[in-house]
Write an enzyme that holds these catalytic residues in place. Sequence first.
Site, short mmCIF file in Angstrom:
data_model
loop_
_atom_site.label_atom_id
_atom_site.label_comp_id
_atom_site.label_asym_id
_atom_site.label_seq_id
_atom_site.Cartn_x
_atom_site.Cartn_y
_atom_site.Cartn_z
N HIS A 133 -8.04 -5.32 -0.81
CA HIS A 133 -6.84 -4.66 -0.18
C HIS A 133 -6.32 -5.49 0.88
O HIS A 133 -5.13 -5.22 1.54
CB HIS A 133 -7.15 -3.21 -0.04
N SER A 178 0.94 -1.21 -0.08
CA SER A 178 0.16 -0.19 0.08
C SER A 178 1.01 1.17 0.06
O SER A 178 1.60 1.37 -1.02
CB SER A 178 -0.88 -0.10 1.26
#
Length: 693
Positions: A665, A547
């Site tokens: 995610h 990320s």
Amino acid sequence: MSIVYPPASRDPGSQKLHGYSVADPYRWLEDPDSEATRRWSEAQRELCDRAFDDLPGRAALRERVAELLRTGSVSAPVWRGSRQFFTRRLPSQERAVLLTVEPGGEERVLLDPMRLDPSGATTLDSWHPDPEGRRLAYKISLGGNEESLLHVLDIATGELLEGPIPRVRHSAIAWLPGRDAYYYVRQLPVGDGGATGSDSPRRVYLHRVGTDPATDDVLVFGDGLPDTYDYGILVSGDGRWLSLGASQGTENRSDLWLGDLSAGTPEAPQFRPVQVGVDADTGLYMWRDGRAYLFTDRDAPRSRLCVASPSDLSYTAWRDLVAEDPEAVLSDFAILDGPELDRPRLLVGWTRHAVNEVTVHDLETGERLDTVPTPGVGAIGGLFERPEGGHEAWFSYTDSTSPGTVLRYDARSGTTEVWAATPGMVAVPEVRSSQVSYRSCDGTTVRMLVVEPLDRTGPRPTILFGYGGFGSSLVPAYDPSILAWVEAGGVYAVANLRGGGEEGEQWHRAGMREHKQNVFDDFHSAAEALISGGWTTTEQLGTYGGSNGGLLVGAALVQRPDLYRAVVCEAPLLDMVRYERFGLGRLWAGEYGSADVPEELGWLLAYSPYHHVREGTEYPAVLFTVSDNDARVDPMHARKMCAALQHASKSVAPVLLRSESEVGHKGRSMTRVADLTADTLAFLAWHTGLRLP
């Protein structure tokens, strides 16, 4: 032997943006539905699969990671009425299950994501019992898309009372005591205000269980305020006060209002501002002792806890109860005021140089009385007390070799005991964990956790991990990937970079916006410290980040390709000129800056990894990992960067793209976690020289 990569056409042109010439040769890879992107992505998937099939030790590594995950997990209890609620994952389970304990001690499953969806693609995003323990609001999402659907069930019978209610992604929920009603945050329908999907503006509504949210919900707050606001909601235990915090995106600043429900109605509370337009983050908690508690970093970058009377919440009326510490960051608090105590106590959680601790204070004066005993030096997660008062608090504890255990603190005796251990027992390798300090290139002292084999002599293959963003702190915790790597003979280092929260808000701000290069400099300096300290060499050093940490290692590989042998770049941000157009990027302009602002575009172009790939450079081995359903960071970043590196690198080291479907995610099932971990560690092991069993 050179690798033949799937062909990817390049656009040699560039565009002028605020006076800058910006190249974007692989913009066509932004469209996941185009035939060209699908063909290219499938070819990359086949290339990656073939490469992984040849990695030695991958299967054994996957089994060891899966074994270390079989500790299971357990959370601290949440008390509502006569019931307690907690989550637990047994060693054989893919996902944690929500349970309740009845007044008679009977344990019962309330929600099991695998029963809802045996494929494992459904995630329990959050859950919120009402104050009486009668109703449960919960949110689930499918396939990792994080587009939560809200439901409410009757806790006693398990009957589903309503749902699904859409457009509640990341929504706060606050029940009204004694009523079948709650406040919640819901996005406006797609198209309202011209927004789409995750761009949809949010508002605060009052909802009564059993009514139609499309027609019967009452708009309580948010009309006329910026569409980029998101809201936090808290209702006091007596039902009188409604506190609302509003922030834009992920900015560490908040506006704050307090609503008096006794002077109005639940549908129309009388609000007054507490903090508006101030560059500070403050939370407001109305306690049963009649005082307002304000957790704030206003004029205190390491945070402090203040008290005030609800009748006067002006800033001059705030009184320090626990002042800012010169070294530790205040992170949490809980109040114990049971009749068994000679005086009410205040528990305060701290992060001191990336290690957690809890202290005990007098609730009236803030005087420090004691320290809560913990098993070692590690991470403490959350302080939970009974809402109606008591002498007990619960919190989780973990460190590098200890799975998350829930401890119970008794304020009468000042002792802690194990309330719940992880349900599975596994053999954990013996390792040495130490915190070391090093100097970044500008002289700033940075800390780093190093986990290594007890018998290490000389340099070893090493993974350097970092994040450095959004004020997030990296603290010691049980991590099967670290343990599996160190057990195989490697060293694993976690750097507490600027941009994180380990040293407070100033530390965070020193690594954001125009100061983002500080994060990358800290990371390079960490790598050099590991080499000069004898832990590793350049040929044995790999990096890993996800990320915002993917942005970190992406910048690292283009800025210092000579320093790293292999890079794993997970769910990364890499095109910082166009990041705001995809996923949740528009919410992160406060952290990075916006390409729509000429000066800020200059900051972004100075380090944007995609725009710093240079032809003819010997880049290290690179593995990008993405999830097709990632709703936060669009996989287009990794696709474009992968194509750019495959074209530019003159090294024989591979550049690979690993992609998976039906996951987002975060929130993977345990099988998916073990698969991804084994692939990334096997890739790093092969290219840094770690011999796997």
